[in-house]
Design an enzyme around this catalytic site. Structure first.
Site, PDB file in Angstrom:
ATOM      1  N   MET A  50       0.839  -1.195   0.000  1.00 15.70           N
ATOM      2  CA  MET A  50       0.000   0.000   0.000  1.00 15.70           C
ATOM      3  C   MET A  50       0.884   1.259   0.000  1.00 15.70           C
ATOM      4  SD  MET A  50      -3.398  -0.974   2.106  1.00 15.70           S
ATOM      5  CE  MET A  50      -2.753  -0.787   3.759  1.00 15.70           C
ATOM      6  N   LEU A 104       6.702   3.344   1.490  1.00 12.43           N
ATOM      7  CA  LEU A 104       7.643   2.236   1.662  1.00 12.43           C
ATOM      8  C   LEU A 104       8.615   2.451   2.816  1.00 12.43           C
ATOM      9  CD1 LEU A 104       8.580   1.477  -2.069  1.00 12.43           C
ATOM     10  CD2 LEU A 104       6.700   0.549  -0.696  1.00 12.43           C
ATOM     11  N   HIS A 107       9.178  -3.267   3.478  1.00 12.04           N
ATOM     12  CA  HIS A 107       8.836  -3.427   2.058  1.00 12.04           C
ATOM     13  C   HIS A 107      10.116  -3.664   1.237  1.00 12.04           C
ATOM     14  CE1 HIS A 107       5.499  -0.532   3.366  1.00 12.04           C
ATOM     15  NE2 HIS A 107       4.851  -1.626   3.035  1.00 12.04           N
ATOM     16  N   GLN A 122      -2.415 -12.761   7.076  1.00 10.00           N
ATOM     17  CA  GLN A 122      -2.629 -12.446   5.659  1.00 10.00           C
ATOM     18  C   GLN A 122      -1.831 -13.415   4.765  1.00 10.00           C
ATOM     19  OE1 GLN A 122      -2.558  -8.281   3.955  1.00 10.00           O
ATOM     20  NE2 GLN A 122      -0.464  -8.846   3.527  1.00 10.00           N
ATOM     21  N   VAL A 163      10.882  -6.988   9.603  1.00  3.74           N
ATOM     22  CA  VAL A 163      11.970  -6.017   9.788  1.00  3.74           C
ATOM     23  C   VAL A 163      11.555  -5.069  10.908  1.00  3.74           C
ATOM     24  CG1 VAL A 163      13.343  -4.216   8.695  1.00  3.74           C
ATOM     25  CG2 VAL A 163      12.631  -6.221   7.372  1.00  3.74           C
ATOM     26  N   SER A 209       6.219  -0.268  10.229  1.00  5.55           N
ATOM     27  CA  SER A 209       4.870  -0.198   9.677  1.00  5.55           C
ATOM     28  C   SER A 209       4.654   1.211   9.171  1.00  5.55           C
ATOM     29  CB  SER A 209       3.845  -0.517  10.778  1.00  5.55           C
ATOM     30  OG  SER A 209       2.556  -0.073  10.387  1.00  5.55           O
TER      31      SER A 209
HETATM   32  P1  AMP Z   1       1.474  -2.985   3.418  1.00  6.48           P
HETATM   33  O1  AMP Z   1       2.006  -1.884   2.554  1.00  6.48           O
HETATM   34  O2  AMP Z   1       1.405  -2.635   4.863  1.00  6.48           O
HETATM   35  O3  AMP Z   1       0.218  -3.591   2.855  1.00  6.48           O
HETATM   36  O4  AMP Z   1       2.555  -4.133   3.351  1.00  6.48           O
HETATM   37  C1  AMP Z   1       2.975  -4.695   2.146  1.00  6.48           C
HETATM   38  C2  AMP Z   1       3.799  -5.926   2.411  1.00  6.48           C
HETATM   39  O5  AMP Z   1       4.918  -5.574   3.214  1.00  6.48           O
HETATM   40  C3  AMP Z   1       3.018  -6.989   3.182  1.00  6.48           C
HETATM   41  O6  AMP Z   1       3.358  -8.270   2.670  1.00  6.48           O
HETATM   42  C4  AMP Z   1       3.519  -6.801   4.592  1.00  6.48           C
HETATM   43  O7  AMP Z   1       3.444  -7.976   5.366  1.00  6.48           O
HETATM   44  C5  AMP Z   1       4.959  -6.417   4.335  1.00  6.48           C
HETATM   45  N1  AMP Z   1       5.514  -5.721   5.501  1.00  6.48           N
HETATM   46  C6  AMP Z   1       4.981  -4.646   6.129  1.00  6.48           C
HETATM   47  N2  AMP Z   1       5.729  -4.316   7.197  1.00  6.48           N
HETATM   48  C7  AMP Z   1       6.747  -5.215   7.255  1.00  6.48           C
HETATM   49  C8  AMP Z   1       7.853  -5.412   8.127  1.00  6.48           C
HETATM   50  N3  AMP Z   1       8.075  -4.630   9.179  1.00  6.48           N
HETATM   51  N4  AMP Z   1       8.695  -6.433   7.868  1.00  6.48           N
HETATM   52  C9  AMP Z   1       8.486  -7.251   6.801  1.00  6.48           C
HETATM   53  N5  AMP Z   1       7.461  -7.111   5.936  1.00  6.48           N
HETATM   54  C10 AMP Z   1       6.600  -6.106   6.154  1.00  6.48           C
END
Ligand code: AMP
Length: 299
Positions: free
Chosen positions: A44, A47, A51, A168, A191, A200
Site C-alpha cells: 500500500m 515504503l 517493504h 494475511q 523487519v 509499519s
Molecule cells: P502494506 O504496505 O502494509 O500492505 O505491506 C505490504 C507488504 O509488506 C506486506 O506483505 C507486509 O506484510 C509487508 N511488511 C509490512 N511491514 C513489514 C515489516 N516490518 N517487515 C516485513 N514485511 C513487512
C-alpha cells in the site's frame, strides 16, 4: 489518480510506472511470453525497510521485479484510517528505483473497483474468522479480492509477503492453493527498528510517548519467548503476561493469542512453532506484531 502518479505510463531510468490496468496486464503478459520470471511485491506504499526487504528478495529471485502501490479501500472498515493512510508516491518511486524495481503498478481505486463492481474472493472459516478477521470484519475479503485481482493483472511467477501480516500470508497461501492459482508464495521475516518495533507505515502516526508505548508489543513478544524457553507451556499464562506488559506501557491490547501457525486455532499447549500474535491500540493507532514461541525471529 494516486498522488504523484501522474502519467499512465512513463519510462524513467528504466523504471516503468503504469496506472492503467489493461496496459499493466498487457505488459506483464508480454514479459511472461518473453520467458521472464516475474517477482511481485504488493504494497500500500509509503515504503519502509520492511517493504524493501521484500523487494530485495524479489530482485534476487526474479528477472523482472514488479511493485504495486495501491491503498486498497476494500480492506479498510468504516471508521478505519483509509483517508489518513500515509501516501508519498514520489518517495516510493525513488526507493523503488534504488531497489531495482522494473515496474510500478499504481492504479486508481475507481479503475480497480468500478462503481458496479460486484465480485469478491472470500476465504472462509477459521483462517479468517479469528485474530485480524474477527476484529476487522470484511478486511480479509478486501485483501483476498485485491490480491486475486493483482495476481490476474501482474501474473507473477513469485509473490512475496511479510510475516508482519502473518495471518494475511497464511490466507493468501490458502487462496492460491484452493483456487489453483499458478503463483509461488513466499514470506520474509519481520523487519524491526533497533528497539524492536516492527516497521509499519502506521508508525508515523505515533507521537513521542506513543512511540515509547509501541515498543511494548515487541517487548511482550520477547518476554513470551523467554517464558517459553524457561518451560512455560500454558498459553493463558503466556497471554496474560504479554497483556500485562502491554497495559503497563500504556498500550491497550485488542487480542493476544497463541495460535497454531497453519490453522490459526488457539493452542491448548504451547509448542515451539506456535505463534504469539498481538494487536494493540496505542492512542489512536492500531498496531500488530507476532513471533513464533521458539526458533528464528528478528526480535
Ligand atoms: P502494506 O504496505 O502494509 O500492505 O505491506 C505490504 C507488504 O509488506 C506486506 O506483505 C507486509 O506484510 C509487508 N511488511 C509490512 N511491514 C513489514 C515489516 N516490518 N517487515 C516485513 N514485511 C513487512
Amino acid at each position: 489518480m494516486p498522488l504523484g502518479c501522474s502519467a499512465s505510463s512513463q519510462y524513467q531510468d528504466f523504471i516503468k510506472i503504469v496506472s492503467d490496468v489493461d496496459e499493466m496486464q498487457r505488459s506483464c503478459q508480454a514479459l511472461r511470453a518473453a520467458g521472464k520470471r516475474i517477482a511481485f511485491v504488493p504494497t500500500m506504499g509509503y515504503l519502509h525497510e520492511g517493504h524493501l526487504s521484500l523487494l530485495h528478495e524479489g530482485r534476487r529471485r526474479g528477472d523482472v521485479l514488479v511493485l504495486s502501490v495501491f491503498v486498497n479501500p476494500a480492506q479498510f472498515g468504516a471508521g478505519e484510517d483509509l483517508d489518513r493512510y500515509p501516501r508519498d508516491f514520489a518517495r516510493d518511486e525513488q526507493l523503488a528505483r534504488e531497489a531495482g524495481v522494473d515496474l510500478i503498478f499504481c492504479p486508481q481505486a475507481e479503475e480497480v473497483y468500478p462503481p458496479d463492481f460486484s465480485s469478491a474472493v472470500d476465504v472462509e472459516g477459521a483462517l479468517t474468522g479469528t485474530l485480524e478477521g474477527a476484529c476487522r470484519p470484511g478486511h480479509f475479503r478486501g485483501v483476498a479480492t485485491v490480491v486475486a485481482k493483482l495476481f490476474n493483472i501482474v501474473q507473477p511467477h513469485l509473490a512475496l509477503f511479510g510475516r508482519k501480516d502473518f495471518q494475511q500470508a497464511v490466507l493468501i497461501g490458502r487462496m492460491v492453493e484452493e483456487l489453483n492459482l499458478d503463483v509461488e508464495i513466499d514470506t520474509a521475516p519481520i523487519v524491526r527498528e533497533e528497539d524492536g518495533l516492527a516497521l509499519s507505515s502506521r508508525n508515523q502516526y505515533l507521537s513521542g510517548d506513543e512511540r515509547e508505548a509501541a515498543r511494548s508489543l515487541s517487548r511482550a513478544l520477547r518476554r513470551v519467548r523467554e517464558l517459553f524457553a524457561g518451560g512455560e507451556r500454558d498459553p493463558d499464562r503466556l497471554r496474560s503476561e504479554a497483556g500485562r506488559l502491554l497495559r503497563r506501557a500504556g498500550a491497550e491490547p485488542e487480542y493476544v493469542a497463541v495460535v497454531d501457525p497453519r490453522g490459526l486455532e488457539p493452542v491448548e499447549q504451547a509448542g515451539p512453532d506456535a505463534v504469539c500474535a498481538i494487536a494493540a491500540h496505542v492512542g489512536e493507532t492500531r498496531l500488530i506484531d507476532n513471533a513464533p514461541l521458539a526458533g528464528p525471529s528478528t526480535l
